[in-house]
Design a protein around this motif. Sequence first.
Motif, PDB file in Angstrom:
ATOM      1  N   LEU A 157     -11.393   3.376  -6.995  1.00 25.77           N
ATOM      2  CA  LEU A 157     -10.836   2.225  -6.277  1.00 25.77           C
ATOM      3  C   LEU A 157     -11.370   0.933  -6.923  1.00 25.77           C
ATOM      4  O   LEU A 157     -12.551   0.826  -7.219  1.00 25.77           O
ATOM      5  CB  LEU A 157     -11.265   2.309  -4.814  1.00 25.77           C
ATOM      6  N   SER A 158     -10.457   0.001  -7.180  1.00 23.22           N
ATOM      7  CA  SER A 158     -10.852  -1.230  -7.869  1.00 23.22           C
ATOM      8  C   SER A 158     -10.277  -2.421  -7.101  1.00 23.22           C
ATOM      9  O   SER A 158      -9.091  -2.446  -6.804  1.00 23.22           O
ATOM     10  CB  SER A 158     -10.305  -1.182  -9.296  1.00 23.22           C
ATOM     11  N   VAL A 159     -11.133  -3.397  -6.777  1.00 22.00           N
ATOM     12  CA  VAL A 159     -10.703  -4.526  -5.943  1.00 22.00           C
ATOM     13  C   VAL A 159     -10.150  -5.643  -6.824  1.00 22.00           C
ATOM     14  O   VAL A 159     -10.794  -6.065  -7.769  1.00 22.00           O
ATOM     15  CB  VAL A 159     -11.899  -5.053  -5.121  1.00 22.00           C
ATOM     16  N   ARG A 160      -8.945  -6.108  -6.495  1.00 24.30           N
ATOM     17  CA  ARG A 160      -8.339  -7.186  -7.291  1.00 24.30           C
ATOM     18  C   ARG A 160      -8.301  -8.508  -6.533  1.00 24.30           C
ATOM     19  O   ARG A 160      -8.057  -9.544  -7.126  1.00 24.30           O
ATOM     20  CB  ARG A 160      -6.888  -6.830  -7.657  1.00 24.30           C
ATOM     21  N   SER A 161      -8.447  -8.471  -5.231  1.00 25.83           N
ATOM     22  CA  SER A 161      -8.261  -9.694  -4.474  1.00 25.83           C
ATOM     23  C   SER A 161      -9.048  -9.612  -3.165  1.00 25.83           C
ATOM     24  O   SER A 161      -9.038  -8.568  -2.520  1.00 25.83           O
ATOM     25  CB  SER A 161      -6.778  -9.864  -4.173  1.00 25.83           C
ATOM     26  N   ILE A 175     -11.956  -9.510   6.642  1.00 24.17           N
ATOM     27  CA  ILE A 175     -11.876  -9.593   5.191  1.00 24.17           C
ATOM     28  C   ILE A 175     -10.641  -8.818   4.751  1.00 24.17           C
ATOM     29  O   ILE A 175     -10.433  -7.682   5.180  1.00 24.17           O
ATOM     30  CB  ILE A 175     -13.114  -8.985   4.523  1.00 24.17           C
ATOM     31  N   LEU A 176      -9.815  -9.463   3.911  1.00 26.29           N
ATOM     32  CA  LEU A 176      -8.636  -8.798   3.349  1.00 26.29           C
ATOM     33  C   LEU A 176      -8.988  -8.353   1.939  1.00 26.29           C
ATOM     34  O   LEU A 176      -9.574  -9.127   1.177  1.00 26.29           O
ATOM     35  CB  LEU A 176      -7.487  -9.788   3.211  1.00 26.29           C
ATOM     36  N   VAL A 177      -8.591  -7.140   1.592  1.00 27.32           N
ATOM     37  CA  VAL A 177      -8.878  -6.642   0.250  1.00 27.32           C
ATOM     38  C   VAL A 177      -7.599  -6.077  -0.351  1.00 27.32           C
ATOM     39  O   VAL A 177      -6.917  -5.274   0.291  1.00 27.32           O
ATOM     40  CB  VAL A 177      -9.942  -5.526   0.306  1.00 27.32           C
ATOM     41  N   PHE A 208      -6.274  -3.538   2.392  1.00 23.72           N
ATOM     42  CA  PHE A 208      -7.177  -3.149   3.485  1.00 23.72           C
ATOM     43  C   PHE A 208      -7.531  -4.385   4.292  1.00 23.72           C
ATOM     44  O   PHE A 208      -7.635  -5.483   3.734  1.00 23.72           O
ATOM     45  CB  PHE A 208      -8.483  -2.565   2.935  1.00 23.72           C
ATOM     46  N   GLU A 209      -7.762  -4.173   5.577  1.00 26.06           N
ATOM     47  CA  GLU A 209      -8.356  -5.240   6.373  1.00 26.06           C
ATOM     48  C   GLU A 209      -9.669  -4.694   6.924  1.00 26.06           C
ATOM     49  O   GLU A 209      -9.702  -3.607   7.497  1.00 26.06           O
ATOM     50  CB  GLU A 209      -7.427  -5.653   7.515  1.00 26.06           C
ATOM     51  N   ILE A 210     -10.757  -5.441   6.719  1.00 20.28           N
ATOM     52  CA  ILE A 210     -12.073  -4.977   7.163  1.00 20.28           C
ATOM     53  C   ILE A 210     -12.564  -5.933   8.236  1.00 20.28           C
ATOM     54  O   ILE A 210     -12.515  -7.157   8.057  1.00 20.28           O
ATOM     55  CB  ILE A 210     -13.068  -4.971   5.985  1.00 20.28           C
TER      56      ILE A 210
END
Length: 1618
Positions: A284-288, A296-298, A306-308
């Motif tokens: 898994l790689s986070v771009r934004s 937190i939006l990912v 994702f929403e955290i």
Amino acid sequence: MAARSAPNCHLRLEWVYGYRGHQCRNNLYYTAAKEIVYFVAGVGVVYSPREHRQKFYRGHSDDIISLALHPERVLVATGQVGKEPYICVWDSYTVQTISVLKDVHTHGIACLAFDLDGQRLVSVGLDSKNAVCVWDWKRGKMLSMAPGHTDRIFDISWDLYQPNKLVSCGVKHIKFWSLCGNALTPKRGVFGKTGDLQTILCLACARDELTYSGALNGDIYVWKGINLIRTIQGAHTAGIFSMNACEEGFATGGRDGCIRLWDLTFKPITVIDLRETDQGYKGLSVRSVCWRGDHILVGTQDSEIFEIVVHERNKPFLIMQGHCEGELWALAIHPTKPLAVTGSDDRSVRIWSLVDHALIARCNMEEPIRCAAVNVDGIHLALGMKDGSFTVLRVRDMTEVVHIKDRKEAIHELKYSPDGTYLAVGCNDSSVDIYGVAQRYKKLGECVGSLSFITHLDWSSDSRYLQTNDGNGKRLFYRMPGGKEVTNEEIKGVHWASWTCVSGLEVNGIWPKYSDINDINSVDGNYIGQVLVTADDYGIIKLFRYPCLRKGAKFKKYIGHSAHVTNVRWSHDYQWVISIGGADHSVFQWKFIPERKLKDALHIAPQESLADSNSDESDSDLSDVPELDSEIEQETQLTYRRQVYKEDLPQLKEQYKEKQKSGTSKRRERAPGNSIRLHFVHGYRGYDCRSNLFYTQTGEIVYHVAAVGVIYNRQQNTQRFYLGHDDDILCLAIHPLKDYVATGQVGRDPSIHIWDTETIKPLSVLKGCHQYGVCAVDFSADGKRLASVGIDDSHTVVLWDWKKGEKLSVARGSKDKIFVVKMNPYVPDKLITAGIKHVKFWRRAGGGLIGRKGYVGTLGKNDTMMCAVYGWTEEMAFSGTSTGDVCIWRDVFLVKTVKAHDGPVFSMHALEKGFVTGGKDGVVALWDDSFERCLKTYAIKRAALAPGSKGLLLEDNPSIRAISLGHGHILVGTKNGEILEVDKSGPITLLVQGHMEGEVWGLATHPYLPICATVSDDKTLRIWDLSPSHCMLAVRKLKKGGRCCCFSPDGKALAVGLNDGSFLMANADTLEDLVSFHHRKDIISDIRFSPGSGKYLAVASHDSFIDIYNVMSSKRVGICKGATSYITHVDWDIRGKLLQVNTGAKEQLFFEAPRGKKQTIPSVEVEKICWASWTSVLGLCCEGIWPVIGEVTDITASCLTSDKMILATGDDLGFVKLFRYPAKGKFGKFKRYVAHSTHVTNVRWTYDDSMLVTLGGADMSLMVWTNEIEGYREKRPCDSEESDTDSEEDGGYDSDVTRENEISYTIRALSTNIRPMFGVKPHLQQKEPSVDERQGVVRGSRPPVSRAPPRPEKLQTNNVGKKKRPIEDLVLELVFGYRGRDCRNNVHYLNDGDDIIYHTASVGILHNVATGTQSFYQEHNDDILCLTVNQHPKFINIVATGQVGDLADMSATAPSIHIWDAVNKQTLSILRCYHSKGVCSVSFSATGKLLLSVGLDPEHTVTIWRWQEGTKIASRAGHNQRIFVAEFRPDSDSQFVSVGVKHVKFWTLAGRALLSKKGLLSTVEDARTQTMLAVAFGAVPSVEMCVCGEITYCVGSWPELTTGPCSPCTPRFGTAWS
């Protein structure tokens, strides 16, 4: 045939599955309404998690790749890829476009960022220079632009704590930018010893000049100013892709799948590792990242969002999923449930619920998936793989049933038979295998008829036949299950269970008419709704009627996918259409709205779109629209293209001059002393223009003909002229106050002139946005804006702020011709365009315009609109159609139509309480305010003509092209070139008229009366009065058009030559026939009576013969033979014994009359012969009338005055010129006049030489000029131009001037080898190659010796570990020297003479006279060449200096002008300019707000700037020779003078255009154009005095643009006046 119209149903985008995580960063945000904004494919998505609802922004035409959120978090900016990419700023609440920014970037827009208050937007392009551009986005205007970096830029941000500062980062660099004036100046970040030079992926700005940036190795670099001060190591274990700043601190996201939160000083708060959570996975790689409050939006690389919630950080909530990178091809629909199955090259198969809009199952396979199918019972799911195998799964738990591999190439298509017993599998090796489902998928047969890969399969309803399509476009049939190929005959009556094939009779219509392309990837037929949906390579989904049998069927189209749409299917109950995108790997779900629902759903107006998406060729342009009206048909055929545009003349001249340098050394004759002035024009342009006729404030009438704007005073019967145009005027609009007029013309870069009807001076000239011509203009209700339409292929629509000359917005109008543009009187941002088969409603959005087609609905069909007006509210509009109806529109919907005229409605005009319309039927109709009833009609008939008319009406009910009201009258313009005034009570007065459509060639002046005759291709012969009454005296219709005519010497008979080879003689008073002959087949081109008694008549024809007739006996007495080409001109000698003839082959021949024997006469003798008339254009006597570019243009006519002094000529470029006679020697000097547009077909002097009459061929106008004899002229600025070619022999020479003129300024940064160098400079000595160099990353094209700041890489490579003593800075204390050798006017007093300011090298110096101390301005990076001081009291001590520079590429080495404060040395503005090489003169205007600069480029460009804002107002090539000084008049902001090598020019700024006039030395005896070196202005403002220093030791003073006597003195380099 039904297929000729588009289906009446509609698709509405309902849901998009996916999120673009690949190759994009920072593209996911919370809006103010707590919605989530992101993008996928070409669609901006606003998702509301509370309501589980999506809204779509669809203003882009290709993949969106960048997104920025406005600080108020409602507006969003998105940038796209493409050849001409643009940026849209849109509202996330209404998803409507607010502004469009375009025409700057190429390739794509990589990053976007708003500044702190949201007024400005910065964008970075994907072009080779990665251009950085700053916009005032509300106005759609670019403020500044600069090359960004040689390599990719990944992120850019405004410094939110310092105004006008930005930071950008990217591959191995970070740059800190400052914006000043129009200049963006970068400084590279210095990595120093603190950290390694590496690629920076993201950044955020903080207080105290701190910048945090995320690097490729997972460290965070902290910058202060431009220096790296510390690194936070190991913040992430891999690259940091995203950094987001909020009130509480910063959030970073990286390739390691972690999110880290930091406080405001970048101390760590917490870590969230997404890979460890229950939704996580390896890789898994986070771009934004976006952090707001406790949410937190990912966004991830694999298209998940994702929403955290921070306090439950190990339970992220999955909002959105999509396929990961890799092409997406497989799509199948569940046969009984609302489910869709997709499979992709990411090896996953996913099942989506179309009702819940969610992913309900996912399974990963071993191989990339290329196709899918679900069996009829919905139990088995078959997947075809890229490696040639296929797998069958159980749908309910995704367990494998079988895996079979019989082939080596990809399986591209598979389908279950309708009875569920067979599975057909189509492979790329061009075979189809048949498997039995019940026998555990045993192979039962194969079909091997194809020669190419299999693309589509369909089963027949009874499962007995299979049809296939292959890559060659072949369609084949097989019997099942064995696979035997069968013929077309056998399957005639077969019914197919599904239709997904792209070739076949039923789907012929999906292909365009004349193409053999195979870019349609998928189709699916809906038998019940009788619609077919197709998907193609251009990202377009289309709806056709089914079946559609004929090629080129009409369709509706929908965009959203970016490039290839690989597959499309109806859902099982035909409620939805599912489409999948190949490269954007997104799944779109469209709601199908059938016809019956459409009636209720008027709210689904045509989608708003940037011009192109709602394409013109579709959306139900009914092909069965009635044939176009003949007049409109004719008009649409006109192209207005020219072989040679007047703009091309200067270059052509230069080219020809080069060729002819050697030939001419003979001193040329001076131009004649006489001049002519336009006095009256007969004609009005109605045949291809509409609504171009108005009353001015003072009750005069303004209209246009040829290249002239005419103001006609009907009380005095006089005309005044606006002569600023140089080619046909095509449109005219009047300002709401009725005092200014806008006219648009033909041209390569056609101009629009706005001019004052009282002073006839241009107020503004608009250029640079149209091609070929401007066909419609309109003012806004407040008069501040102007809309215009061009006649280029896309009929560009432009909105202007005309006073400033600024282009506000631009858009492609339509592929079809646009006839009219109208601005909304209530909302200045809205307008209508109407034309062939369309009407469009536009609104401005920043730099773009957004158009929506008028929605006709069931009320009618898209007709051709000829005119339009707005009604009494901003929503109401009315348009007149080519069928005679008036359409009434509310918003974009057609409300009703009213029959108004028989034939097209050409003109409409709105009144306070109603409307007036005019049509082809020649009727003017008055209507009430709702078009309910017609109040009154006026028919234009001869019977109604009032006695005061200035002519005769040619026919009853002429086609009406323009209507205007005012002063108690209705003004009417007709197609036949008449202008009539209709009194409200009925009588009609004819005011102006000209010839009708068709070229006019024949012209004759009467031997002793001020009248003339013309004959034209419009089949009329007309007699005109040239004396004060200026009217048409008589007209006669002919059976054929004519090309020539001539009065007999006694004035009683008139001979007319016709186009069919016949000619007639008529009584000159009654125009009745006397006699006629028909001896020739081709056009009669010239006809002449012999002088004296007029005994003989010479008749010349295009058959290349001249017949001579005896007038008395009416017999042919001689024929002149021997011409090799058609005859063009004939003249008699005074005795009536000799004819001089010109032919089309440029022969000059002589024939004896009356027998017609050919004579050879030596050219010396020709001069001695006394000719009765001279209309010849050949021979020694008129050698000089042929221009330098004689090959391009023909001289069509000439005429000599009776005193044999002056020869007038007319040519193909529309020039009328006067020469001295005889015009011997090449390229004689002349005076030239522009009024006709193109060909001047004939010129004639009247009997007493008091007037010159000229005819325009295509512009159908007859112009009368008065001859103003030398010495009797009124004193007024001369409107002719002196001849073009500059005199070479002009005197004046001074060694200093010559030397200076020849100096070539080398730019320091480029000229490395000026002096020989020995030894090796330290930084070039052998050393360890740095990492960069080893990897071959030696970038940057700067040579070793450079003035530019040193490049940061050197800093690391030279620190060889030893501690060195720090070097103190050098401080400049004193400069000796002053640059006087090649500069002038560059020393000034400041502070009442206490200080002197001057420059040398690249330093501006302020020298205190009392103390001898100096202070310096050192911001220039190369030699300063000019300096000026602002004289306005508001700008005390403001200095402008201009420097030498490199190419004009807007980079830091480009030439620039700095404006600075002489006391504190602050830079106020930097203007990077397009003067390549350097700036050689600067001058402030009277108010101090404008700055004038002159460049050293070959054109010596003159530019005017608003220096405080850094905007360029106007720019134009100054002169081909060096300009030494240009200065504003001391009392003006719009007038200035430039002087230089052999010229002086007087300039006026009009809007954005610079108009210039050469200084004329004509009235001073023996004045020759000297080289002018300096300029100063006299104190008497009424006399425009301007004194120029010249070389030949005298100063000329110029009152009113002509020189007074010159007083001798020494050479003047500077002129000062006390």
